[in-house]
Each structure stands twice: as C-alpha cells, then as structure tokens.
Design an enzyme around this catalytic site. Structure first.
Site, mmCIF file in Angstrom:
data_model
loop_
_atom_site.group_PDB
_atom_site.id
_atom_site.type_symbol
_atom_site.label_atom_id
_atom_site.label_comp_id
_atom_site.label_asym_id
_atom_site.label_seq_id
_atom_site.Cartn_x
_atom_site.Cartn_y
_atom_site.Cartn_z
ATOM 1 C CD GLU A 181 -3.161 0.881 2.005
ATOM 2 O OE1 GLU A 181 -3.417 -0.277 2.378
ATOM 3 O OE2 GLU A 181 -3.910 1.850 2.221
ATOM 4 N NE ARG A 182 -2.462 5.160 -0.230
ATOM 5 C CZ ARG A 182 -3.453 5.440 -1.058
ATOM 6 N NH1 ARG A 182 -3.233 5.571 -2.364
ATOM 7 N NH2 ARG A 182 -4.686 5.554 -0.622
ATOM 8 C CE LYS A 302 -6.082 2.717 8.688
ATOM 9 N NZ LYS A 302 -5.683 2.872 7.279
ATOM 10 C CD GLU A 306 -7.622 6.009 6.026
ATOM 11 O OE1 GLU A 306 -6.820 5.080 5.842
ATOM 12 O OE2 GLU A 306 -7.494 7.150 5.535
ATOM 13 N NE ARG A 339 -0.669 3.969 11.718
ATOM 14 C CZ ARG A 339 -1.320 4.343 10.637
ATOM 15 N NH1 ARG A 339 -2.551 3.932 10.411
ATOM 16 N NH2 ARG A 339 -0.757 5.151 9.761
ATOM 17 N NE ARG A 350 -8.173 13.155 7.348
ATOM 18 C CZ ARG A 350 -7.714 12.581 6.254
ATOM 19 N NH1 ARG A 350 -8.324 12.759 5.098
ATOM 20 N NH2 ARG A 350 -6.641 11.813 6.294
ATOM 21 C CE LYS A 374 -1.197 8.417 8.969
ATOM 22 N NZ LYS A 374 -1.916 8.367 7.676
ATOM 23 C CG ASP A 379 -2.936 10.836 5.303
ATOM 24 O OD1 ASP A 379 -1.940 10.331 5.847
ATOM 25 O OD2 ASP A 379 -3.657 10.223 4.497
ATOM 26 C CD GLU A 401 2.305 6.279 11.036
ATOM 27 O OE1 GLU A 401 1.722 5.887 12.077
ATOM 28 O OE2 GLU A 401 1.856 6.088 9.900
ATOM 29 C CD GLU A 407 -0.804 8.126 0.853
ATOM 30 O OE1 GLU A 407 -0.259 7.779 1.920
ATOM 31 O OE2 GLU A 407 -2.040 8.108 0.678
ATOM 32 C CD1 TRP A 558 -11.004 10.546 2.948
ATOM 33 C CD2 TRP A 558 -11.884 8.778 1.909
ATOM 34 N NE1 TRP A 558 -10.804 9.452 3.747
ATOM 35 C CE2 TRP A 558 -11.325 8.338 3.143
ATOM 36 C CE3 TRP A 558 -12.499 7.821 1.082
ATOM 37 C CZ2 TRP A 558 -11.367 7.004 3.565
ATOM 38 C CZ3 TRP A 558 -12.539 6.495 1.498
ATOM 39 C CH2 TRP A 558 -11.976 6.094 2.727
HETATM 40 C C1 GCV Z 1 -2.356 2.335 5.294
HETATM 41 C C2 GCV Z 1 -3.647 7.308 4.243
HETATM 42 C C3 GCV Z 1 -3.275 6.400 3.108
HETATM 43 C C4 GCV Z 1 -3.714 4.978 3.369
HETATM 44 C C5 GCV Z 1 -3.098 4.529 4.693
HETATM 45 C C6 GCV Z 1 -3.578 5.471 5.777
HETATM 46 C C7 GCV Z 1 -3.001 5.119 7.142
HETATM 47 O O1 GCV Z 1 -5.020 7.487 4.298
HETATM 48 O O2 GCV Z 1 -3.827 6.878 1.928
HETATM 49 O O3 GCV Z 1 -3.268 4.185 2.312
HETATM 50 O O4 GCV Z 1 -3.425 3.200 4.987
HETATM 51 O O5 GCV Z 1 -3.198 6.775 5.465
HETATM 52 O O6 GCV Z 1 -2.028 5.737 7.500
HETATM 53 O O7 GCV Z 1 -3.523 4.251 7.799
#
Ligand code: GCV
Length: 715
Positions: A181-182, A302, A306, A339, A350, A374, A379, A401, A407, A558
């Site tokens: 992912e990413r 997590k 999401e 997280r 948000r 984060k 994000d 983080e 990304e 989003w």
């Molecule tokens: C792993 C963002 C990214 C998702 C990621 C998420 C996260 O939204 O687009 O791909 O998922 O962050 O950090 O959990």
C-alpha cells in the site's frame, strides 16, 4: 575458432561493465575505494583487536572487514593482543587497557550508544570503540565506518553517542499478497515471493545492514490495514524466520494486527476487548508468538480508522482496546503501538478529530502502550503544521510517525529530500511547557517522563533493484534513520554524508547535489500545495492534481474541495475561532498566532484561514498573485534542479546518472501539470489573470480534467 576468439574478447569487454554496473542495490554501503588522501588517514589502522562476542559482534566484525577491504583495499589483521593493535573494539576494553575517561563515557551512552575515542596506550596512539552492549558495538562500528566513508579524520576522537529514541522503527505497509500500500518501488520484499527464503537471505542482509548502519532497531513487516491471516501459525513461522535473520543486526520484528482477529480467525463470536474469552484468545496468540520469537517486539494497530475494526465497534474506548493487547504482551516485554490516525466523515473538522478522541484518554493507557501519531493532523501532506496531540498527552508515551514513502510527494518519481520536512516538525515548538518544548522533546522523554520513547517511518522499500525506485529516495530511508538516532542532526549534514557514501566525495559533485536536495522539498510544496493548501490530489491514486474532483456519494473529507473551499470569495480552510477553531488545540502563543492571518506563518496561512483573493500578503501582492508566484517558483526550482544535475554528467556512473536525469524530466513535466491544473482551476473562482510577466500555462483546464491517470507506470 575465430568466433570463439571474438566471443572471448567480447566477454572480456563486458566483464568490467558488469562489475562496475551501478544498480543502487548496495545503497550507501557500497564501499568503493576512497580518495587517496582519505585512504591514507586510515591505512595505519588495519591492526585490530576485536573482542569476541555474540552474532551481533560478528556482524560488526565482518562489516568492518568488508569496509576496510573495499574502502582502502586493506585486509584487516585481527590480533588477540591489544599492544599490537591500533584499533581496539569491545565492551571490556576499559578492563584491559588504561584509557582515560572511558568508564565515565560509557556511563553516558546507555544500552545502545557507543564511545569512539583516541587514546595513547603504551606510548602508541590507538582508537577505541566501546559500548555497554553488543548492539552498541555494532552501532559504534558502523559509525566508525561512516567516518571512513565520509572522509572524516580519525585523529583526536572523543565521541559519545546515545540514541535519542529507544525504539526506531520502520513500518512496512506490505500486504500478504505481495502488494505494498502506497509503495512505489515494486512489490513487497517480505511477502508472496517467488524465490525461496534461502535464496533471498543475501538480499535481506543488505536491508539489515543498511538499517543497522543508521541504528534502526525494529521493523513492522506488514501493513497497518492488517490481514487477520497474519496471526495464523504459518505466518507466525514466517515472522520467526525473518526475526532470526534480523536478530544479529539488533532489529526486532513487530506485527500489525487486525482488531477483529479473534472473531475472524479465532472463530469467536466477536472481538469485544472486555470479554474474557477474547482476552484469553489474545493471550494465547501472544504466547504462541513468543514461543517462536522470544524477542518479538509487539503489535502495531490501526483501529476504528478508515474502515478498520476496533474497540468502538463494541462501545469500548481506544484505551480499552489497546490495554487488552498490552496485557497479553506485558509478561514478555512486548509493546502495543496504537495509532491515533482516526477521523470519521460525519465528525468535526478532520484535522481536529484525532486530538478530540485521544487527548481525553491521556493517562488511561497501560505503560507498554505507545500512541503513534502522524506528524501532521491530516495525512502526510507536503506541509502541515505539527499534530497538536504532541505535548497534549503528558501521561502517555507518544511516538511520531513520518511517511518515508512519498504518497503525497510524487511517489518515487519526484526527488524530494524529506529530512527538512521531518526536522521542521521535530523542531516545531509546542510551547506546552514554555518555549523550547519542541515536538522532539515532547516525544523523546526529555520533557515528559514517558515509559517509552519511539519513532516510526513508513518505509519506501520494495523489490526494485535499487530498493526505493528513485535513487534519491534512498536518502530518505537513510536520513530518517539518522534523525531517529539523533533528531538534532542537521538535514544538510545528513545529506552530505549520504551523497559521499552513495555517489562521490568530489566537492564539485557534493555541493550541487546538496543544493538540489535541500531545495527539493520546498519545490514540491510550491508546485503542489503552497501557502498551506493541502489534499489537492487525485482521489484514488494520490499522485497528480485534481482539485476539482467530485465523486457522487463520496466522503466529503476525501475530496479536495473540503480542504481548499475555493469560491468566488476566496480560498482556504477557516480553522480560526470563527471557523472550525482547530487553533484551539494549540497552546499559546501558537493559538493566537495561528488564529490571526496577520501573524499566522504564511506558509500555513491557507491551512488556518479562508481568505479573499485580493487579501494583501506581506510581500504586498494579492493572495492570488502570491499563489501564482509560488506555483511558478516550484516549477522553476525543478528546472534548476535539472540544470544542476545535467552539469554533473561524467562525474558518476552513467547508469545512475541517466536514471536520475530521466526522473527529473518526469518531475519537471509534472510540476507544470500541477501548477497549471491548480491555477487554472482556482482561476475559475478568482477570475483574476495570471500575472503577464509569468510564462503562460501550457495546458488547458479541460484537457487536464479529462486526463485519465494510469497508475501502472507508477508502482
Ligand atoms: C495504510 C492514508 C493512506 C492509506 C493509509 C492510511 C493510514 O489514508 O492513503 O493508504 O493506509 O493513510 O495511514 O492508515
């Protein structure tokens, strides 16, 4: 016969090309011969006393050998006698030789730090590398190798190092099917490989050495969007194999887990964290893991984020969920990294939600829980203010983080050196305990007495031969590790180290490349999201610009419009007291400073304010003109980076030179794409001209809006 001869000649011509082909696979541990003057400084140090020890010490010893052989072409002569040696390495040196101040120094370097010291013993000058543990010896040895690689003089040394964070982790967002992912450097190095584990060991060792060389001591091997299957016995065995391989390099493995695992793979009715059966299930699972991996690091979770399951599905809090896992891990010394990346579509702004949910839970987490936050409140954008959670949870271990994978900064196609971004966040003053309460200090244990200090970076590593897709993305892996070890290091010094280790020592190469790197992140901010704009990228891919995107029934948070709010009146997100009041989450004087457009830093002004197009900026320009200048400046910066790079032709191997040159072309084209897309779209609201002294846009808005983005080139 003649044909054979021709083939032989061809083969002889090809061999050197193969031998010197530079794929980037060796990262910054290439160990190519150093310039002669640097070699001369180290030539007298080949006689080494290396105290025997564990497999970790063997790794250090082999590395030093490898480094000497490559860097100065000298084989180390290992001695069992201190007198005959010029380099003394080991934990017990102070008991074997009288070294002034060594014991005192060792008291300061904790369980992973080291001392590198010049000393005169028996009338001869020697260098000592010592530590309290084998891990310290490993890091001290790598630090010494780095000194060689960067050409530092080995005279008069008195180095005492102790890492600022105890846990320095990479987070791999790798799925068990091998996708990442990413991830923009190919498929996962860990999962669903065609090759046998044994055939991959050498490759993994490069990964392990690279991490050890900067002090990374933990790695999460799977995606935070965790597949419950990872907790089946088969996968635990696979984790154990990786743990065995990484252990000598002082790297622990960690696992991302899915909160619903008890129900999904355990067959339980549900995964309610307060139900005894569920708690027992986790305890047994954890026991099964530690049976195979006695030094397993712990879980990363997590939850309720999401679409991921979590304790709130059962009306429980994040603390109740995290503590259940913490209880299972506690007897083994394992930790839970929980997280704080949570936000719901129906909620408040948000940027405020994570704070709203987590800060009230301060003090409610068990000691072996670390809340992972984060760097920014939204994000991983090219620029965000720091997350207001930092400093706001005095009684909880918090870890920062960062995202190393790009990304939102052009994937592995754009050159963006991220150390300046990370430094900007780490050095941001939260003011929670008065001036100087930086994000770094609120997380490294120097202000709050938190049980654990830790830091994580989302990895940019994949199966690509050069590991990270873009050769310069390797610098982001390197720099993250260096800052995790010592967040006070300067971004430019780290860059110079990396350039020398990875490419060349030649000053007329190092200086321009440093210049390219140091302006690169700000260039990206300018051509993508200047002045505090954020989240303007395409819906699914997060790569190119799509400030206009509108998708039926999509979550508003989003969609870019939620963030830029462009209208005929103006642009930006009003987070002041008259808007969402996100400013309230910051301590004074930041709160008032952010709240007032006149005092808000202009590089964040549209993060905190919605302002009219003709608002006067400090430059005297209108907001619209200022925005245009920033977008154009971003493009010019990339063009400048290109020019600087092109001048370096012939100074390094052709292979990496061409590769970077090609990537810079993509970046230059795409910077124009971003600029034109954003400005032409915002112009439909501002109705103002792009200053005539600026180059004309090269695209039409309609053309850009119809562009179909093809992800396949970018994975
Ligand atoms: C792993 C963002 C990214 C998702 C990621 C998420 C996260 O939204 O687009 O791909 O998922 O962050 O950090 O959990």
């Amino acid at each position: 016969m003649r044909l054979k001869k021709i083939l032989l000649i061809l083969w002889m011509l090809i061999i050197p090309l193969i031998a010197f082909s530079e794929t980037g696979e060796r990262l910054w541990l290439r160990y190519n011969p150093l310039p002669d003057d640097v070699q001369a400084r180290y030539a007298g140090l080949v006689s080494v006393y290396f105290e025997p020890g564990s497999s970790t010490v063997n790794v250090a010893r082999d590395e030093l050998n490898k480094a000497f052989r490559g860097l100065i072409g000298g084989r180390l002569q290992f001695q069992d006698n201190i007198k005959k040696s010029s380099l003394l390495i080991g934990k017990e040196i102070s008991s074997k030789a009288d070294v002034d101040g060594l014991d005192e120094a060792l008291k300061k370097c904790g369980s992973e730090g080291y001392v590198i010291k010049s000393a005169e013993i028996g009338g001869r000058n020697k260098i000592i590398i010592s530590a309290n543990t084998d891990a310290g010896i490993l890091y001290g040895t790598f630090a010494f190798i780095r000194m060689m690689q960067t050409g530092r003089s080995p005279g008069n040394l008195n180095i005492i190092e102790k890492p600022k964070y105890d846990l320095r982790l990479l987070n791999h967002w790798d799925n068990l099917d091998g996708t990442v992912e990413r991830g923009y450097a190919g498929h996962s190095i860990w999962w669903n490989r065609e090759k046998d584990f044994d055939d991959l060991k050498e490759h993994y060792r490069i990964y392990a050495r690279a991490n050890a060389s900067v002090g990374i001591n933990g790695t999460v091997l799977n995606n935070v969007n965790a597949d419950p299957q990872v907790l089946t016995h088969d996968y635990i065995e696979k984790f154990a194999r990786f743990a065995d391989l990484l252990r000598p390099y002082n790297i622990k493995v960690y696992m991302s887990v899915n909160f619903s695992s008890p129900a999904i793979i355990g067959g339980l009715e549900d995964s309610d964290p307060l139900r005894e059966e569920v708690r027992q299930w986790w305890k047994q699972k954890v026991a099964e893991i530690y049976d195979l991996i006695p030094d397993f690091g712990g879980f990363l979770v997590k939850a309720n984020s999401e679409g991921q399951p979590g304790p709130q599905d059962y009306g429980r809090t994040h603390a109740e969920g995290a503590n259940m896992m913490a209880e299972a891990l506690e007897p083994y010394g394992g930790i839970v990294m929980w997280r704080a990346f949570v936000y719901s579509p129906s909620g408040d702004d948000r940027a405020k939600q994570a704070y709203n949910e987590f800060v009230p839970l301060d003090g409610k987490f068990h000691e072996n829980v670390i809340v992972q936050v984060k760097n920014g409140p939204v994000d991983f954008q090219p620029r965000e203010p720091f997350s207001p959670i930092f400093g706001a949870m005095e009684h909880t271990s918090l870890m920062i983080e960062f995202q190393i994978t790009q990304e939102y900064l052009g994937f592995s196609d754009h050159l963006a050196y991220l150390a300046p971004l990370q430094k900007e966040c780490l050095e941001s003053d939260t003011y929670v305990k008065g001036p100087g309460s930086t994000v770094a200090k609120t997380t490294d244990g120097s202000i709050f007495n938190q049980a654990h200090s830790a830091i994580a970076g989302v990895a940019n590593i994949g199966r690509d031969i050069n590991w990270t897709g873009h050769h310069f993305a390797q610098a982001n892996w390197y720099a993250y590790g260096r800052l995790a070890w010592d967040h006070t290091l300067a971004a430019d010094n780290i860059a110079v180290e990396w350039v020398k280790m990875t490419f060349s020592h030649a000053p007329d190469f190092v200086q321009p490349v440093l210049n390219i790197m140091m302006r690169s992140r700000e260039a990206v901010v300018n051509y993508m999201t200047p002045l505090g704009l954020h989240h303007l990228m395409g819906w699914g891919h997060h790569y190119g610009p799509e400030p206009w995107t509108d998708i039926e029934n999509a979550r508003p948070d989003w969609l870019p419009r939620y963030y830029h709010n462009a209208s005929e009146y103006g642009i930006g997100f009003d987070r002041s007291e008259s808007g969402s009041n996100a400013v309230e989450q910051y301590s004074e004087p930041l709160r008032s400073m952010f709240n007032n457009p006149g005092t808000c830093p202009e590089n964040l002004i549209l993060w905190f304010h919605h302002l009219p197009w003709d608002y006067r900026m400090s430059s005297g320009l209108t907001l619209w003109d200022e925005l245009c200048y920033h977008y154009y400046h971003g493009v010019e910066e990339v063009r400048l980076m290109q020019k600087k790079w092109d001048r370096l032709a012939g100074m390094i191997d052709q292979e990496r030179f061409d590769h970077v040159q090609h990537k810079l072309k993509i970046q230059a084209r795409e910077a124009v794409w971003w600029r034109d897309a954003c400005l032409l779209y915002f112009q439909t609201f501002s109705g103002m001209p792009i200053s005539y002294e600026l180059e004309r846009p090269t695209h039409d808005l309609q053309e850009l809006m119809e562009l179909e983005f093809d992800m396949t080139h970018h994975n």
